[in-house]
Write a protein that holds these residues in place. Structure first.
Motif, PDB file in Angstrom:
ATOM      1  N   GLY A  75       0.744  -1.136  -0.071  1.00 25.35           N
ATOM      2  CA  GLY A  75      -0.085   0.146  -0.109  1.00 25.35           C
ATOM      3  C   GLY A  75       1.057   1.246   0.069  1.00 25.35           C
ATOM      4  O   GLY A  75       0.359   2.314  -0.661  1.00 25.35           O
ATOM      5  N   MET A  76       2.050   1.241   0.750  1.00 23.81           N
ATOM      6  CA  MET A  76       2.722   2.482   0.857  1.00 23.81           C
ATOM      7  C   MET A  76       3.382   2.665  -0.495  1.00 23.81           C
ATOM      8  O   MET A  76       3.840   3.919  -0.951  1.00 23.81           O
ATOM      9  CB  MET A  76       3.846   2.219   2.054  1.00 23.81           C
ATOM     10  N   CYS A  77       3.866   1.507  -1.093  1.00 19.33           N
ATOM     11  CA  CYS A  77       4.606   1.434  -2.590  1.00 19.33           C
ATOM     12  C   CYS A  77       3.662   2.477  -3.389  1.00 19.33           C
ATOM     13  O   CYS A  77       4.028   3.369  -4.289  1.00 19.33           O
ATOM     14  CB  CYS A  77       4.604   0.190  -2.943  1.00 19.33           C
ATOM     15  N   TYR A  78       2.412   2.134  -3.398  1.00 17.73           N
ATOM     16  CA  TYR A  78       1.428   2.877  -4.337  1.00 17.73           C
ATOM     17  C   TYR A  78       1.304   4.341  -3.931  1.00 17.73           C
ATOM     18  O   TYR A  78       1.187   5.032  -4.564  1.00 17.73           O
ATOM     19  CB  TYR A  78       0.051   2.091  -4.506  1.00 17.73           C
ATOM     20  N   TYR A  79       1.373   4.619  -2.549  1.00 20.64           N
ATOM     21  CA  TYR A  79       0.829   5.777  -2.082  1.00 20.64           C
ATOM     22  C   TYR A  79       2.287   6.745  -2.539  1.00 20.64           C
ATOM     23  O   TYR A  79       1.919   7.862  -2.819  1.00 20.64           O
ATOM     24  CB  TYR A  79       0.834   5.804  -0.662  1.00 20.64           C
ATOM     25  N   GLU A  80       3.420   6.099  -1.893  1.00 17.59           N
ATOM     26  CA  GLU A  80       4.689   6.948  -2.451  1.00 17.59           C
ATOM     27  C   GLU A  80       4.943   7.252  -3.929  1.00 17.59           C
ATOM     28  O   GLU A  80       5.409   8.054  -4.467  1.00 17.59           O
ATOM     29  CB  GLU A  80       5.723   6.086  -1.808  1.00 17.59           C
ATOM     30  N   ASP A  83       0.183   6.868  -6.889  1.00 12.83           N
ATOM     31  CA  ASP A  83      -1.183   6.074  -7.259  1.00 12.83           C
ATOM     32  C   ASP A  83      -2.224   5.962  -6.115  1.00 12.83           C
ATOM     33  O   ASP A  83      -2.178   4.864  -5.498  1.00 12.83           O
ATOM     34  CB  ASP A  83      -0.688   4.861  -8.026  1.00 12.83           C
ATOM     35  N   TYR A  84      -2.761   6.708  -5.842  1.00 14.02           N
ATOM     36  CA  TYR A  84      -3.632   6.957  -4.617  1.00 14.02           C
ATOM     37  C   TYR A  84      -4.827   6.175  -4.571  1.00 14.02           C
ATOM     38  O   TYR A  84      -5.061   5.492  -3.437  1.00 14.02           O
ATOM     39  CB  TYR A  84      -4.118   8.352  -4.416  1.00 14.02           C
ATOM     40  N   HIS A  85      -5.375   5.874  -5.656  1.00  9.51           N
ATOM     41  CA  HIS A  85      -6.455   4.950  -5.825  1.00  9.51           C
ATOM     42  C   HIS A  85      -6.218   3.576  -5.474  1.00  9.51           C
ATOM     43  O   HIS A  85      -6.955   3.066  -4.538  1.00  9.51           O
ATOM     44  CB  HIS A  85      -7.077   4.937  -7.371  1.00  9.51           C
ATOM     45  N   THR A  86      -5.079   3.017  -6.120  1.00  9.16           N
ATOM     46  CA  THR A  86      -4.508   1.779  -5.718  1.00  9.16           C
ATOM     47  C   THR A  86      -4.187   1.687  -4.488  1.00  9.16           C
ATOM     48  O   THR A  86      -4.413   0.603  -3.694  1.00  9.16           O
ATOM     49  CB  THR A  86      -3.540   1.359  -6.596  1.00  9.16           C
ATOM     50  N   ALA A  87      -3.426   2.698  -3.826  1.00 11.48           N
ATOM     51  CA  ALA A  87      -3.007   2.580  -2.542  1.00 11.48           C
ATOM     52  C   ALA A  87      -4.163   2.429  -1.589  1.00 11.48           C
ATOM     53  O   ALA A  87      -4.234   1.570  -0.623  1.00 11.48           O
ATOM     54  CB  ALA A  87      -2.111   3.857  -2.370  1.00 11.48           C
ATOM     55  N   ALA A  88      -5.398   3.389  -1.647  1.00  6.99           N
ATOM     56  CA  ALA A  88      -6.452   3.098  -0.936  1.00  6.99           C
ATOM     57  C   ALA A  88      -7.047   1.841  -0.838  1.00  6.99           C
ATOM     58  O   ALA A  88      -7.259   1.357   0.217  1.00  6.99           O
ATOM     59  CB  ALA A  88      -7.438   4.138  -1.369  1.00  6.99           C
ATOM     60  N   GLN A  89      -7.175   1.100  -1.914  1.00  3.99           N
ATOM     61  CA  GLN A  89      -7.609  -0.186  -2.057  1.00  3.99           C
ATOM     62  C   GLN A  89      -6.910  -1.234  -1.267  1.00  3.99           C
ATOM     63  O   GLN A  89      -7.290  -2.183  -0.439  1.00  3.99           O
ATOM     64  CB  GLN A  89      -7.730  -0.349  -3.469  1.00  3.99           C
ATOM     65  N   TYR A  90      -5.526  -1.033  -1.255  1.00  5.95           N
ATOM     66  CA  TYR A  90      -4.582  -1.905  -0.485  1.00  5.95           C
ATOM     67  C   TYR A  90      -4.702  -1.699   0.801  1.00  5.95           C
ATOM     68  O   TYR A  90      -4.808  -2.638   1.800  1.00  5.95           O
ATOM     69  CB  TYR A  90      -3.271  -2.026  -0.947  1.00  5.95           C
ATOM     70  N   ALA A 107      -2.668   1.986   8.314  1.00  4.06           N
ATOM     71  CA  ALA A 107      -3.302   1.632   7.276  1.00  4.06           C
ATOM     72  C   ALA A 107      -4.756   2.378   7.163  1.00  4.06           C
ATOM     73  O   ALA A 107      -5.440   3.002   5.789  1.00  4.06           O
ATOM     74  CB  ALA A 107      -3.766   0.118   7.144  1.00  4.06           C
ATOM     75  N   ARG A 108      -5.561   2.405   8.282  1.00  7.98           N
ATOM     76  CA  ARG A 108      -6.658   3.221   8.403  1.00  7.98           C
ATOM     77  C   ARG A 108      -6.580   4.877   8.012  1.00  7.98           C
ATOM     78  O   ARG A 108      -7.293   5.432   7.180  1.00  7.98           O
ATOM     79  CB  ARG A 108      -7.583   3.061   9.588  1.00  7.98           C
ATOM     80  N   PHE A 109      -5.402   5.145   8.738  1.00 13.14           N
ATOM     81  CA  PHE A 109      -4.914   6.626   8.458  1.00 13.14           C
ATOM     82  C   PHE A 109      -4.645   6.849   6.798  1.00 13.14           C
ATOM     83  O   PHE A 109      -5.027   7.887   6.070  1.00 13.14           O
ATOM     84  CB  PHE A 109      -3.958   7.144   9.269  1.00 13.14           C
ATOM     85  N   TYR A 110      -3.800   6.044   6.431  1.00 16.45           N
ATOM     86  CA  TYR A 110      -3.370   6.189   4.951  1.00 16.45           C
ATOM     87  C   TYR A 110      -4.426   5.798   3.870  1.00 16.45           C
ATOM     88  O   TYR A 110      -4.440   6.578   2.804  1.00 16.45           O
ATOM     89  CB  TYR A 110      -2.018   5.601   4.638  1.00 16.45           C
ATOM     90  N   GLN A 134     -15.663   9.908   4.958  1.00 15.33           N
ATOM     91  CA  GLN A 134     -16.435   8.973   5.749  1.00 15.33           C
ATOM     92  C   GLN A 134     -15.119   8.084   6.359  1.00 15.33           C
ATOM     93  O   GLN A 134     -15.142   7.520   7.548  1.00 15.33           O
ATOM     94  CB  GLN A 134     -17.226   8.040   4.958  1.00 15.33           C
ATOM     95  N   GLU A 135     -14.137   7.764   5.522  1.00 22.62           N
ATOM     96  CA  GLU A 135     -13.139   7.095   5.809  1.00 22.62           C
ATOM     97  C   GLU A 135     -12.120   7.714   7.125  1.00 22.62           C
ATOM     98  O   GLU A 135     -11.722   7.108   8.001  1.00 22.62           O
ATOM     99  CB  GLU A 135     -11.916   6.789   4.640  1.00 22.62           C
ATOM    100  N   MET A 136     -11.839   9.084   6.975  1.00 21.92           N
ATOM    101  CA  MET A 136     -11.372   9.750   7.960  1.00 21.92           C
ATOM    102  C   MET A 136     -11.971   9.619   9.418  1.00 21.92           C
ATOM    103  O   MET A 136     -11.501   9.469  10.389  1.00 21.92           O
ATOM    104  CB  MET A 136     -11.069  11.182   7.670  1.00 21.92           C
ATOM    105  N   GLN A 137     -13.489   9.973   9.403  1.00 21.16           N
ATOM    106  CA  GLN A 137     -14.125   9.902  10.353  1.00 21.16           C
ATOM    107  C   GLN A 137     -14.175   8.362  11.145  1.00 21.16           C
ATOM    108  O   GLN A 137     -14.001   8.213  12.325  1.00 21.16           O
ATOM    109  CB  GLN A 137     -15.638   9.954   9.971  1.00 21.16           C
TER     110      GLN A 137
END
Length: 271
Positions: A75-80, A83-90, A107-110, A134-137
């Motif tokens: 997930g962090m690989c895609y975040y860095e 590719d935020y869409h894929t990162a969120a999925q992982y 994981a919940r925060f990112y 909603q995810e941040m809440q």
């Protein structure tokens, strides 16, 4: 000549590196070796090389601590790599698979932050923004004392302001339409309702003053264009709105404009 040798040497190093990577990624390479290599690539910021290794390791290490760590790193690989869409999925896959895992808080925060990084401009559809909020809440509900709490709240407020700005743009459009195509509805009233709903839903928005003056403008204009038997009532409503605006924003840059609406409204009411 030195430049030629330098280029040849550099190319040889790169070819060796590619060759080494191709050997590492083969299924015949030991799992542990691939795991250590993936972590090394990850630590060096070579995410495009780390990600394929980690994807294969998640399946091979299924049910182990290595699988948990591999999924989070993926997930962090895609975040860095932005590719935020894929990162969120992982990240969502992680906290769903490991609700009490070592990296569940992160994981919940990112997951929320990845969705935040992908939201659209205010004038566009904001479906993704609602999901990100909603995810941040949910993150704040699960981890109310997290060290990321303040950042999560700030990001949530920013996203809420994006929603408010969209409402502000819509309210302004209704105002600018004015009497145009009035047979389809009262555009000034639509402006007022849109702005007031935004103020009700997000009372602490940074756009509060902009929305408030827009309500006053629309109420004055609606009174001005009203039929005779509704004029006095609507001008009184504009006067009430003026007092509310002045009390809340006594130093507003719009105060002179507000005073003008008040004076003109008072003339009609006192006739």
């Amino acid at each position: 000549m030195k430049n030629i040798f330098y280029i040849l040497s550099l190319s040889l190093i790169l070819l060796t590196s590619c060759s080494q990577y191709n050997k590492i990624i083969k299924p015949t390479t030991s799992i542990e070796y691939r795991y250590e290599a993936a972590k090394e690539y990850y630590m060096r910021g070579e995410y495009s090389k780390a990600a394929p290794l980690l994807e294969s390791l998640i399946r091979l290490f299924k049910g182990s601590a290595q699988a948990e760590e591999s999924l989070f790193m993926l997930g962090m690989c895609y975040y860095e790599s932005e590719d935020y869409h894929t990162a969120a999925q992982y990240f969502k896959m992680f906290y769903t698979s490991y609700p009490r895992g070592t990296y569940t808080e992160l994981a919940r925060f990112y997951s929320g932050k990845s969705l935040y990084m992908n939201i659209a401009e205010p004038e566009l559809d904001q479906s993704d923004t609602y999901v990100a909020i909603q995810e941040m809440q949910l993150f704040l509900e699960y981890f109310p004392t997290s060290v990321y709490r303040d950042e999560a709240q700030d990001l949530m407020f920013e996203m809420q302001d994006v929603l408010v700005e969209k409402d502000l743009l819509s309210a302004r459009l209704y105002y600018e339409l004015g009497d145009y195509m009035a047979y389809m509805g009262n555009n000034y009233l639509a402006c007022i309702i849109t702005a007031q709903n935004a103020l009700k839903d997000y009372p602490y928005t940074k756009f509060r003053e902009d929305l408030s003056i827009l309500v006053l403008r629309a109420k004055y204009k609606m009174a001005y264009h009203s039929v005779e038997d509704k004029k006095v009532e609507r001008y009184r409503d504009a006067i009430d709105e003026y007092y509310a605006f002045k009390n809340e924003f006594p130093e507003s840059k719009h105060i002179a404009e507000a005073e003008e609406y008040y004076k003109e409204s008072l003339k009609v009411v006192n006739e």
